[in-house]
Design a protein around this motif. Structure first.
Motif, PDB file in Angstrom:
ATOM      1  N   SER A 330       0.838  -1.196   0.000  1.00  0.00           N
ATOM      2  CA  SER A 330       0.000   0.000   0.000  1.00  0.00           C
ATOM      3  C   SER A 330       0.869   1.240   0.000  1.00  0.00           C
ATOM      4  N   VAL A 331       0.244   2.370  -0.265  1.00  0.00           N
ATOM      5  CA  VAL A 331       0.902   3.668  -0.154  1.00  0.00           C
ATOM      6  C   VAL A 331      -0.107   4.628   0.452  1.00  0.00           C
ATOM      7  N   VAL A 332       0.358   5.543   1.299  1.00  0.00           N
ATOM      8  CA  VAL A 332      -0.521   6.484   1.990  1.00  0.00           C
ATOM      9  C   VAL A 332      -0.179   7.896   1.539  1.00  0.00           C
ATOM     10  N   ILE A 333      -1.207   8.686   1.189  1.00  0.00           N
ATOM     11  CA  ILE A 333      -1.005  10.070   0.793  1.00  0.00           C
ATOM     12  C   ILE A 333      -2.098  10.920   1.446  1.00  0.00           C
ATOM     13  N   GLU A 334      -1.676  11.811   2.326  1.00  0.00           N
ATOM     14  CA  GLU A 334      -2.585  12.726   3.016  1.00  0.00           C
ATOM     15  C   GLU A 334      -3.787  11.999   3.618  1.00  0.00           C
ATOM     16  N   GLY A 335      -3.520  10.890   4.295  1.00  0.00           N
ATOM     17  CA  GLY A 335      -4.597  10.175   4.971  1.00  0.00           C
ATOM     18  C   GLY A 335      -5.373   9.215   4.092  1.00  0.00           C
ATOM     19  N   ARG A 426      -7.659   2.587 -20.953  1.00  0.00           N
ATOM     20  CA  ARG A 426      -6.498   1.925 -21.555  1.00  0.00           C
ATOM     21  C   ARG A 426      -5.945   0.804 -20.685  1.00  0.00           C
ATOM     22  N   TYR A 427      -6.278   0.824 -19.404  1.00  0.00           N
ATOM     23  CA  TYR A 427      -5.696  -0.152 -18.474  1.00  0.00           C
ATOM     24  C   TYR A 427      -6.703  -1.187 -17.991  1.00  0.00           C
ATOM     25  N   LYS A 428      -7.847  -1.250 -18.629  1.00  0.00           N
ATOM     26  CA  LYS A 428      -8.884  -2.172 -18.185  1.00  0.00           C
ATOM     27  C   LYS A 428      -8.481  -3.619 -18.446  1.00  0.00           C
ATOM     28  N   VAL A 429      -9.082  -4.513 -17.692  1.00  0.00           N
ATOM     29  CA  VAL A 429      -8.846  -5.946 -17.835  1.00  0.00           C
ATOM     30  C   VAL A 429      -9.611  -6.472 -19.042  1.00  0.00           C
ATOM     31  N   LYS A 430      -8.919  -7.270 -19.862  1.00  0.00           N
ATOM     32  CA  LYS A 430      -9.536  -7.861 -21.048  1.00  0.00           C
ATOM     33  C   LYS A 430      -9.531  -9.385 -20.925  1.00  0.00           C
ATOM     34  N   ALA A 431     -10.143 -10.027 -21.883  1.00  0.00           N
ATOM     35  CA  ALA A 431     -10.191 -11.498 -21.870  1.00  0.00           C
ATOM     36  C   ALA A 431      -8.801 -12.095 -21.994  1.00  0.00           C
ATOM     37  N   THR A 432      -7.886 -11.344 -22.618  1.00  0.00           N
ATOM     38  CA  THR A 432      -6.523 -11.842 -22.833  1.00  0.00           C
ATOM     39  C   THR A 432      -5.591 -11.528 -21.659  1.00  0.00           C
ATOM     40  N   THR A 433      -6.093 -10.790 -20.672  1.00  0.00           N
ATOM     41  CA  THR A 433      -5.262 -10.412 -19.528  1.00  0.00           C
ATOM     42  C   THR A 433      -4.833 -11.653 -18.742  1.00  0.00           C
ATOM     43  N   LYS A 434      -3.538 -11.741 -18.445  1.00  0.00           N
ATOM     44  CA  LYS A 434      -3.004 -12.909 -17.742  1.00  0.00           C
ATOM     45  C   LYS A 434      -2.983 -12.720 -16.233  1.00  0.00           C
ATOM     46  N   LYS A 435      -2.677 -11.500 -15.791  1.00  0.00           N
ATOM     47  CA  LYS A 435      -2.627 -11.232 -14.355  1.00  0.00           C
ATOM     48  C   LYS A 435      -3.158  -9.835 -14.083  1.00  0.00           C
ATOM     49  N   VAL A 436      -3.885  -9.715 -12.983  1.00  0.00           N
ATOM     50  CA  VAL A 436      -4.571  -8.462 -12.667  1.00  0.00           C
ATOM     51  C   VAL A 436      -3.984  -7.850 -11.396  1.00  0.00           C
ATOM     52  N   ALA A 437      -3.723  -6.543 -11.451  1.00  0.00           N
ATOM     53  CA  ALA A 437      -3.347  -5.780 -10.263  1.00  0.00           C
ATOM     54  C   ALA A 437      -4.605  -5.078  -9.765  1.00  0.00           C
ATOM     55  N   ILE A 438      -4.956  -5.294  -8.509  1.00  0.00           N
ATOM     56  CA  ILE A 438      -6.158  -4.698  -7.940  1.00  0.00           C
ATOM     57  C   ILE A 438      -5.738  -3.604  -6.946  1.00  0.00           C
ATOM     58  N   PHE A 439      -6.172  -2.379  -7.224  1.00  0.00           N
ATOM     59  CA  PHE A 439      -5.920  -1.248  -6.344  1.00  0.00           C
ATOM     60  C   PHE A 439      -7.225  -0.889  -5.639  1.00  0.00           C
ATOM     61  N   GLU A 440      -7.119  -0.576  -4.340  1.00  0.00           N
ATOM     62  CA  GLU A 440      -8.317  -0.226  -3.583  1.00  0.00           C
ATOM     63  C   GLU A 440      -8.049   1.032  -2.761  1.00  0.00           C
ATOM     64  N   LEU A 441      -8.989   1.949  -2.803  1.00  0.00           N
ATOM     65  CA  LEU A 441      -8.917   3.175  -2.015  1.00  0.00           C
ATOM     66  C   LEU A 441      -9.552   2.919  -0.664  1.00  0.00           C
ATOM     67  N   LEU A 442      -8.739   3.126   0.391  1.00  0.00           N
ATOM     68  CA  LEU A 442      -9.213   2.874   1.757  1.00  0.00           C
ATOM     69  C   LEU A 442      -9.117   4.180   2.523  1.00  0.00           C
ATOM     70  N   LYS A 443     -10.210   4.608   3.121  1.00  0.00           N
ATOM     71  CA  LYS A 443     -10.225   5.844   3.887  1.00  0.00           C
ATOM     72  C   LYS A 443      -9.531   5.634   5.234  1.00  0.00           C
TER      73      LYS A 443
END
Length: 443
Positions: A330-335, A426-443
């Motif tokens: 994770s990375v934290v920026i201004e809370g 441009r960065y969306k997951v497609k049928a040909t995508t092999k591995k997915v990076a999932i980013f989540e915004l947490l308050k």
């Protein structure tokens, strides 16, 4: 008997220090560092002992400290000790406990060295540590500089036991009846280095009984190869670059003629901390329009007509830019906290607080920052670019909140995700995508 003459010869051959200089020994209480203490004492060198208590192993940590303190007192050697809240530091800096311990101890060693006027800090790395480092670097990916293992001397840090293998140290400790304490974490395969030590090296030794000697010779050859490469790179740098007002300009036409192109460009840009992946992207963008930019932790590379311009990020830019590496959780920026994990599933959610990204399209390190003038992206579901300012107006985001929305930026400068609002198409997951990076915004 202890190998005193061999110890002295190694120190002299590698110009580690002179007998008159004052050395601070980093001592954990384990076999390696305790042997180093005994060698320094018997050679009548001028030294003191420093011990770090990381408060990670409960009673063991206090036992280690007490042992090293007693050792220093018995030899009438000055003793320095410090206690760290390692876990708190790791959490605050979003790094692993191992990395936190490493940062804390070396920062403290340097502080003590300066305050107490020590010439060098000595650590008890040996040949097997160097082998483990080389294998780890190869496993994670490295250039030639990652293949020389651990160097005997780097600035104010020296390693006077690199002439010994782990087996030799074990035999010396046993035959000379030297007391030490055992760190139980050394037997845990939780850590990557321990996996190499406990599982990989024994298998390699079955193939080559003289593994340490062979690797020692390999490391010498790698170091000499690196020296030769550095000379060639220095010559090439003079041929294809110029400096002006603190910025460096590389002639793009001459970059195109480099052979081997990627290796040489990587070595030319290494001092600016550009990763292997970013160098790939730069090479693929040499024919793009001026203004296309790529980032490292410290610098920006910009296509500037016929040249590639390298400029240092300003202090305020590095403060405003938070970097996310592939191993960061994770990375934290201004809370605001953005987490990262990976999956092999192409499943995506319709959730504005998450971004599901094709991993192959990411160029690390990623940047997390707030909006800037001229920002634009291609909102998910669209085929055309939209100014970020217009997008925020359409979403009716209140003015005070517009400057508090984290943006996830790719290593090539493109917006991946307007966190909490919309991902880039441009960065969306497609049928040909092999591995997915999932980013989540947490308050």
């Amino acid at each position: 008997m202890l190998p005193l003459q061999q110890f002295k010869d190694y120190i002299k051959k590698n110009a580690l220090f002179t007998p008159q200089q004052k050395i601070l020994l980093a001592v954990s209480g384990g076999k390696d560092s305790v042997l180093m203490v005994q060698l320094f004492k018997l050679c009548n060198y001028n030294f003191s002992i420093a011990h770090c208590n990381f408060n990670l192993r409960a009673d063991e940590a206090q036992r280690d400290e007490s042992f090293v303190r007693l050792l220093a007192n018995s030899l009438n050697i000055p003793f320095h000790v410090i206690h760290f809240d390692t876990k708190a530091y790791a959490n605050a800096h979003q790094i692993s406990t191992q990395m936190a311990a490493r940062d804390l101890r070396y920062q403290w060693f340097e502080k003590i060295r300066v305050e107490e006027n020590y010439d060098y800090v000595a650590v008890a790395h040996h040949q097997n540590d160097s082998i483990e480092t080389l294998l780890l670097n190869l496993t994670r990916g490295t250039g030639i500089s990652g293949m020389h293992g651990i160097l005997p001397k780097r600035e104010k840090l020296i390693r006077p036991l690199l002439f010994l293998s782990r087996l030799q140290i074990d035999n010396l400790i046993e035959s000379n009846h030297i007391d030490y304490v055992e760190d139980s974490s050394n037997e845990s395969t939780k850590y990557a280095r321990n996996k190499i030590r406990l599982n990989v090296i024994p298998q390699l030794r079955e193939i080559n009984l003289n593994l340490e000697e062979t690797f020692a010779q390999n490391i010498i050859r790698f170091a000499e190869t690196e020296e030769l490469l550095e000379q060639a790179i220095a010559t090439k740098r003079e041929e294809i670059s110029r400096e002006l007002n603190g910025d460096v300009y590389f002639d793009i036409d001459k970059i195109k003629l480099l052979k081997p192109q990627k290796l040489i460009l990587f070595e030319l840009l290494k001092r600016y901390h550009f990763t292997n992946f970013v160098v790939d992207e730069i090479l693929g963008a040499l024919n793009k329009q001026s203004g296309t930019s790529f980032y490292s932790n410290t610098h920006r590379a910009t296509i500037n007509r016929e040249e590639l311009m390298i400029s240092a990020l300003l202090k305020e830019q590095t403060h405003e830019h938070h970097f996310m590496h592939p191993t960061d959780e994770s990375v934290v920026i201004e809370g605001e906290k953005i987490s990262l994990f990976y999956t092999n599933s192409n499943y995506v959610e319709n959730n504005a607080n998450k971004a599901f990204v094709d991993l192959e399209k990411l160029i690390f390190p990623l940047i997390v920052r707030f909006r800037q003038d001229g920002d634009k992206f291609m909102p998910l579901g669209m085929r055309n670019f939209k100014k970020l300012s217009d997008f925020l107006i359409d979403k009716k985001v209140p003015l005070p909140q517009k400057d508090k929305i984290p943006l996830l930026i790719n290593g090539n400068g493109e917006i991946i995700w307007v966190a909490g609002l919309r991902q880039d198409n441009r960065y969306k997951v497609k049928a040909t995508t092999k591995k997915v990076a999932i980013f989540e915004l947490l308050k």
